[in-house]
Design a protein around this motif. Sequence first.
Motif, PDB file in Angstrom:
ATOM      1  N   MET A   1     -17.141   8.168  29.668  1.00 45.75           N
ATOM      2  CA  MET A   1     -15.976   8.933  30.398  1.00 45.75           C
ATOM      3  C   MET A   1     -15.840   8.808  31.752  1.00 45.75           C
ATOM      4  O   MET A   1     -15.234   9.499  32.589  1.00 45.75           O
ATOM      5  CB  MET A   1     -16.219  10.593  29.986  1.00 45.75           C
ATOM      6  CG  MET A   1     -16.052  10.796  28.498  1.00 45.75           C
ATOM      7  SD  MET A   1     -14.570  10.575  28.123  1.00 45.75           S
ATOM      8  CE  MET A   1     -13.800  12.096  28.856  1.00 45.75           C
ATOM      9  N   GLY A   2     -16.843   8.101  32.491  1.00 37.26           N
ATOM     10  CA  GLY A   2     -16.879   7.791  33.897  1.00 37.26           C
ATOM     11  C   GLY A   2     -17.680   8.923  34.451  1.00 37.26           C
ATOM     12  O   GLY A   2     -18.497   9.362  34.033  1.00 37.26           O
ATOM     13  N   GLY A   3     -17.203   9.160  35.975  1.00 36.10           N
ATOM     14  CA  GLY A   3     -17.941  10.145  36.763  1.00 36.10           C
ATOM     15  C   GLY A   3     -17.054  11.298  37.134  1.00 36.10           C
ATOM     16  O   GLY A   3     -15.884  11.265  37.408  1.00 36.10           O
ATOM     17  N   LEU A   4     -17.801  12.384  36.921  1.00 38.20           N
ATOM     18  CA  LEU A   4     -17.024  13.782  36.960  1.00 38.20           C
ATOM     19  C   LEU A   4     -17.698  14.570  38.088  1.00 38.20           C
ATOM     20  O   LEU A   4     -18.868  15.008  37.867  1.00 38.20           O
ATOM     21  CB  LEU A   4     -16.913  14.451  35.720  1.00 38.20           C
ATOM     22  CG  LEU A   4     -15.840  15.777  35.987  1.00 38.20           C
ATOM     23  CD1 LEU A   4     -14.660  15.356  36.155  1.00 38.20           C
ATOM     24  CD2 LEU A   4     -16.032  16.478  34.387  1.00 38.20           C
TER      25      LEU A   4
ATOM     26  N   PRO B   1     -12.722   7.641  36.546  1.00 39.92           N
ATOM     27  CA  PRO B   1     -12.805   7.068  35.175  1.00 39.92           C
ATOM     28  C   PRO B   1     -13.350   5.625  35.273  1.00 39.92           C
ATOM     29  O   PRO B   1     -13.936   4.854  34.412  1.00 39.92           O
ATOM     30  CB  PRO B   1     -11.444   6.917  34.800  1.00 39.92           C
ATOM     31  CG  PRO B   1     -10.452   7.265  35.829  1.00 39.92           C
ATOM     32  CD  PRO B   1     -11.367   8.039  36.750  1.00 39.92           C
ATOM     33  N   THR B   2     -13.047   4.777  36.521  1.00 37.55           N
ATOM     34  CA  THR B   2     -13.504   3.675  36.704  1.00 37.55           C
ATOM     35  C   THR B   2     -13.859   3.763  38.397  1.00 37.55           C
ATOM     36  O   THR B   2     -13.401   4.523  38.994  1.00 37.55           O
ATOM     37  CB  THR B   2     -12.361   2.591  36.565  1.00 37.55           C
ATOM     38  OG1 THR B   2     -11.315   2.580  37.284  1.00 37.55           O
ATOM     39  CG2 THR B   2     -11.996   2.595  34.989  1.00 37.55           C
ATOM     40  N   ASP B   3     -14.298   2.655  38.921  1.00 37.41           N
ATOM     41  CA  ASP B   3     -14.674   2.542  40.330  1.00 37.41           C
ATOM     42  C   ASP B   3     -13.427   2.425  41.097  1.00 37.41           C
ATOM     43  O   ASP B   3     -13.413   2.712  42.224  1.00 37.41           O
ATOM     44  CB  ASP B   3     -15.682   1.296  40.516  1.00 37.41           C
ATOM     45  CG  ASP B   3     -16.321   1.448  41.715  1.00 37.41           C
ATOM     46  OD1 ASP B   3     -16.638   2.387  42.018  1.00 37.41           O
ATOM     47  OD2 ASP B   3     -16.256   0.245  42.658  1.00 37.41           O
ATOM     48  N   LYS B   4     -12.117   2.137  40.659  1.00 36.06           N
ATOM     49  CA  LYS B   4     -11.142   1.982  41.252  1.00 36.06           C
ATOM     50  C   LYS B   4     -10.003   3.124  41.122  1.00 36.06           C
ATOM     51  O   LYS B   4      -8.873   3.052  41.580  1.00 36.06           O
ATOM     52  CB  LYS B   4     -10.648   0.790  40.925  1.00 36.06           C
ATOM     53  CG  LYS B   4     -11.351  -0.611  41.275  1.00 36.06           C
ATOM     54  CD  LYS B   4     -10.687  -2.006  40.776  1.00 36.06           C
ATOM     55  CE  LYS B   4     -11.478  -3.028  41.387  1.00 36.06           C
ATOM     56  NZ  LYS B   4     -12.798  -2.974  40.870  1.00 36.06           N
TER      57      LYS B   4
END
Length: 392
Positions: free
Chosen positions: A323-326, A357-360
């Motif tokens: 889920m990426g980073g929150l 959700p992604t680095d970008k």
Amino acid sequence: MSQAQHQAGAQPAPDGIQWEDGKPSLRLGAFTLEPLVRLDADAGSFFGQDRTGGYRSGVNLRRGRLGLEAGLGEDFTARFIWEFGGSSPNDYNNIYEAQLAYTGLGWGTIRIGAFQPQHLPEYAGSSFDLPFMERAAISNIAASLASGSTRLAAGLEARGGFGEGGARWNASAYLTGGVASTPHDHRQRGVAGRAVALLPEWSGLQLQVGLNGAAQFHPGTSPGPESIRLRDYPELRIDSRRFLDSGTIRAGSAWAAGPELAGRMGPLYVEALWQRVEVDAATGPARRYEGWYAEAAFPLLGKPRERSDETGIWKRPKPDGGMGGLELAARYSVADLRDGDGGARQDIWTIGLTWFPTDKLRFGIQYENGRTKLADGNRDFQAVGLRAAFNL
């Protein structure tokens, strides 16, 4: 570190167009070229205002940047970025960055042109790394004297390790002029700098202490000849109104300085800053102002913030697959520009939730509860802000 910089110390890739980590680049011998794109779309709603003529809700293309970064051999990089967005709906289309950097020192970088000096913690890195949509008001006020975005400057950014692995101290110093995106502001002259040191880790605590300062020796011609005006938005940029305002002050010089503190205990990140701002008014006594903020950020998903050796700040949490980073963050900020019967003081509580959700990509929502104290009474407000951002 950019791809061009990273490749400078790595085995040279073959000539031609490369595609790595979702980003294209062109290599021709020792020359590399890659695109830079930044898009921030904001929306916000103000409510709970008990007086007419207050802040207005709206939408804004906060940042719309297109540019190029070039690697010129092993030791030089150049960047040019054009800004199509703006701080308010009426501020569009200007140069954002045009700089040349020499990286061959190993322990530091010499930089010249129009860029963002590493003067304050919220300005030492990319705004994409901030826990909130906007910097605290006192950061923008202090930076307006001799640093901030698009500042004409020449300076040195250094780092070292105290004999241990990794950089444990960072220092920067700049001679600065006006702001490239502000017409007729080029007569301004000043200096800015920052020094921070990461203390030895103790029981899992990473703690960094530092000092920063800026001085304007010669005001430019904006907002008027030999004058200074300190002001800022309510930490959202969807309306051009700014009630936090010192008014125009005829002055010969001004300075801002103060300590900063940052660190991490386990996954919890904390940061604090205090600034004294003093304006040498042409008539009457010097005007003295101050402000500060304290904030904390905690990752709900993904990895915690990590310190950057290049800038001495803790960068955004890296997505950890799935889920990426929150990240959940809270801040209290104060900017006091009162002077006698004039000026204003702004206090804001902010809580924000940001998803990477992604680095970008980043998506954020934040709630503000603030008060602006004016000579004719207080202006209370609440606001909800939304941002969708892309960074290549």
